[in-house]
Design a protein around this motif. Structure first.
Motif, PDB file in Angstrom:
ATOM      1  N   ARG A 189       8.450   4.707  12.952  1.00 12.84           N
ATOM      2  CA  ARG A 189       9.586   3.783  12.455  1.00 12.84           C
ATOM      3  C   ARG A 189      10.732   4.765  12.015  1.00 12.84           C
ATOM      4  N   ASP A 226      -4.635   5.599   3.228  1.00 13.41           N
ATOM      5  CA  ASP A 226      -4.215   4.300   3.225  1.00 13.41           C
ATOM      6  C   ASP A 226      -4.503   4.013   4.865  1.00 13.41           C
ATOM      7  N   ILE A 227      -5.663   2.972   4.620  1.00 13.44           N
ATOM      8  CA  ILE A 227      -6.232   2.686   6.036  1.00 13.44           C
ATOM      9  C   ILE A 227      -6.559   1.396   5.823  1.00 13.44           C
ATOM     10  N   ASP A 228      -6.995   0.635   7.196  1.00 15.94           N
ATOM     11  CA  ASP A 228      -7.488  -0.574   7.057  1.00 15.94           C
ATOM     12  C   ASP A 228      -8.886  -0.816   6.883  1.00 15.94           C
ATOM     13  N   TYR A 249       2.922  10.081   9.569  1.00 14.64           N
ATOM     14  CA  TYR A 249       1.801  10.165  10.142  1.00 14.64           C
ATOM     15  C   TYR A 249       1.879  11.239  11.072  1.00 14.64           C
ATOM     16  N   ALA A 272      -9.709   3.531  14.265  1.00  9.72           N
ATOM     17  CA  ALA A 272      -9.808   1.942  14.302  1.00  9.72           C
ATOM     18  C   ALA A 272      -8.425   1.469  15.419  1.00  9.72           C
ATOM     19  N   TYR A 315      -5.356   4.341  15.227  1.00  4.28           N
ATOM     20  CA  TYR A 315      -5.105   4.923  13.992  1.00  4.28           C
ATOM     21  C   TYR A 315      -6.596   5.778  13.724  1.00  4.28           C
ATOM     22  N   GLY A 316      -6.412   7.070  13.218  1.00  4.59           N
ATOM     23  CA  GLY A 316      -7.436   7.663  12.761  1.00  4.59           C
ATOM     24  C   GLY A 316      -7.218   8.836  11.756  1.00  4.59           C
ATOM     25  N   THR A 317      -8.092   9.167  10.975  1.00  8.81           N
ATOM     26  CA  THR A 317      -7.977  10.305  10.033  1.00  8.81           C
ATOM     27  C   THR A 317      -8.877  11.439  10.487  1.00  8.81           C
ATOM     28  N   GLY A 370     -11.599   1.076   8.864  1.00 10.88           N
ATOM     29  CA  GLY A 370     -11.557   2.329   8.499  1.00 10.88           C
ATOM     30  C   GLY A 370     -12.451   2.645   7.142  1.00 10.88           C
ATOM     31  N   ARG A 380       1.233  -9.240  12.375  1.00  8.06           N
ATOM     32  CA  ARG A 380       0.572  -8.736  11.351  1.00  8.06           C
ATOM     33  C   ARG A 380       0.384  -9.999  10.087  1.00  8.06           C
ATOM     34  N   SER A 403      -2.818  10.283   8.816  1.00  9.79           N
ATOM     35  CA  SER A 403      -3.382   9.702   9.877  1.00  9.79           C
ATOM     36  C   SER A 403      -2.784  10.174  11.068  1.00  9.79           C
ATOM     37  N   HIS A 441      -3.589  -3.874  14.648  1.00  2.00           N
ATOM     38  CA  HIS A 441      -2.342  -4.411  15.108  1.00  2.00           C
ATOM     39  C   HIS A 441      -1.917  -3.877  16.747  1.00  2.00           C
ATOM     40  N   GLU A 466     -12.885   8.779  11.004  1.00  3.21           N
ATOM     41  CA  GLU A 466     -12.872   7.413  11.147  1.00  3.21           C
ATOM     42  C   GLU A 466     -11.755   7.064  12.073  1.00  3.21           C
ATOM     43  N   LYS A 497       0.712  -1.307   0.042  1.00  2.00           N
ATOM     44  CA  LYS A 497      -0.066   0.025   0.040  1.00  2.00           C
ATOM     45  C   LYS A 497       1.051   1.103   0.038  1.00  2.00           C
ATOM     46  N   ARG A 508       0.950   4.441  17.407  1.00  2.00           N
ATOM     47  CA  ARG A 508       2.040   3.606  17.039  1.00  2.00           C
ATOM     48  C   ARG A 508       3.409   4.314  17.272  1.00  2.00           C
TER      49      ARG A 508
HETATM   50  P1  5GP Z   1       1.118   0.664   9.697  1.00  2.00           P
HETATM   51  O1  5GP Z   1       1.506   0.464  11.013  1.00  2.00           O
HETATM   52  O2  5GP Z   1       2.006  -0.479   9.119  1.00  2.00           O
HETATM   53  O3  5GP Z   1       1.709   2.159   9.230  1.00  2.00           O
HETATM   54  O4  5GP Z   1      -0.611   0.662   9.479  1.00  2.00           O
HETATM   55  C1  5GP Z   1      -0.841  -0.627   9.779  1.00  2.00           C
HETATM   56  C2  5GP Z   1      -2.320  -0.694   9.474  1.00  2.00           C
HETATM   57  O5  5GP Z   1      -3.270   0.561   9.901  1.00  2.00           O
HETATM   58  C3  5GP Z   1      -2.400  -0.450   7.762  1.00  2.00           C
HETATM   59  O6  5GP Z   1      -3.412  -1.459   7.465  1.00  2.00           O
HETATM   60  C4  5GP Z   1      -2.779   0.778   7.690  1.00  2.00           C
HETATM   61  O7  5GP Z   1      -3.519   1.142   6.298  1.00  2.00           O
HETATM   62  C5  5GP Z   1      -3.761   1.274   8.847  1.00  2.00           C
HETATM   63  N1  5GP Z   1      -4.177   2.618   8.946  1.00  2.00           N
HETATM   64  C6  5GP Z   1      -3.241   3.440   8.821  1.00  2.00           C
HETATM   65  N2  5GP Z   1      -3.788   4.757   9.037  1.00  2.00           N
HETATM   66  C7  5GP Z   1      -5.050   4.427   9.488  1.00  2.00           C
HETATM   67  C8  5GP Z   1      -6.021   5.204   9.874  1.00  2.00           C
HETATM   68  O8  5GP Z   1      -6.101   6.522   9.943  1.00  2.00           O
HETATM   69  N3  5GP Z   1      -7.365   4.556  10.246  1.00  2.00           N
HETATM   70  C9  5GP Z   1      -7.440   3.343  10.003  1.00  2.00           C
HETATM   71  N4  5GP Z   1      -8.551   2.768  10.018  1.00  2.00           N
HETATM   72  N5  5GP Z   1      -6.310   2.520   9.716  1.00  2.00           N
HETATM   73  C10 5GP Z   1      -5.137   3.224   9.290  1.00  2.00           C
END
Ligand code: 5GP
Ligand code: ADP
Length: 215
Positions: A49, A106-108, A58, A79, A86-88, A111, A154, A42, A82, A77, A23, A46
């Motif tokens: 990295r 880029d959301i799960d 982020y 959620a 995370y939120g928008t 979301g 994951r 978002s 893992h 939104e 993604k 977390r």
């Molecule tokens: P990562 O930790 O690898 O950056 O993201 C982990 C998961 O959280 C990925 O599936 C990513 O798409 C999702 N994610 C990232 N930002 C958001 C968000 O704002 N809302 C939701 N619902 N999922 C998110």
């Protein structure tokens, strides 16, 4: 009337997939190739990295700050994914959409579901699938950003996430990156041209065209 000035509503392009599918890579390519597209950055609880920049990949926040944003209804939104939140942020999306720009999320899948409920007309959703579970694992390992226990978590979550492809408008398999990117780009290009996104302007354009036919 200049055809380039035909105004349209922006597309809310939602990309979801199991972690490690690609993604972020495809998002990066899309953002480079599409001037009118911007990333919804978002908020997350977390840990950052090594390769990530606060405010660009982020907004990294504490759990307390995240809860405050939620309570203030500042998130479109949110959620738990893992084990992190995370939120928008709502405001940036409202501003971009108000200006007719396209926004990439880029959301799960949780979301994705919330955005599809709230803005079905504007949302175009794409679920990316990996070519195999072995390749998914190799990509997570090759990315070298997460500890082995995080990678395992994951991969376990991928088993829950994969069946959600059915809720999405489109499914793209990310085997060959160039091909997957071009498929996602084609979807965006076509969706931008849907008549419903431009209808008021198209009525004006019709008038302009037909007035030329009379003289
Ligand atoms: P990562 O930790 O690898 O950056 O993201 C982990 C998961 O959280 C990925 O599936 C990513 O798409 C999702 N994610 C990232 N930002 C958001 C968000 O704002 N809302 C939701 N619902 N999922 C998110
Ligand atoms: P996600 O954002 O879905 O978690 P990433 O975009 O971070 O996934 O990709 C995970 C890893 O897989 C990265 O190292 C990336 O370079 C690599 N990758 C992405 N797409 C492909 C592909 N089609 N073939 C091989 N490696 C890929």
């Amino acid at each position: 009337m200049d055809p380039q000035t035909i105004k349209r509503r922006g597309v809310m392009l939602v990309l979801s997939s199991p972690s490690g599918t690609g993604k972020s890579t495809i998002s990066r390519n899309l953002l480079e190739s599409n001037k009118n597209l911007e990333l919804s950055v978002s908020v997350t609880t977390r840990a950052r990295r090594g390769s990530e920049i606060d405010g660009r990949h982020y907004h990294f926040v504490s759990e307390r700050e995240f809860n405050r944003l939620r309570e203030d209804d500042a998130l479109l939104e949110w959620a738990e994914v893992h084990g992190n939140y995370y939120g928008t942020p709502r405001e940036a999306v409202d501003i971009a959409m108000g200006e007719g720009r396209d926004v990439l999320f880029d959301i799960d899948y949780q979301g994705g579901q919330q955005l599809m409920e709230k803005a079905r007309f504007d949302v175009v959703s794409i679920f990316l699938l990996p070519p195999s579970m072995q390749e998914l694992q190799s990509r997570l390992v090759r990315r070298a950003e997460d500890a082995p226990d995080v990678i395992q978590k994951r991969l376990n979550n991928a088993i829950e996430e994969i069946p959600h492809w059915k809720e999405y408008d489109y499914v793209v398999i990310n085997n060959d990156l160039d091909r997957a990117f071009s498929e996602v780009q084609s979807i965006l290009t076509a969706e931008r041209l849907r008549k419903e996104r431009s209808s008021p302007a198209l009525f004006e354009y019709e008038k302009f065209l037909l007035s030329g036919a009379e003289s």
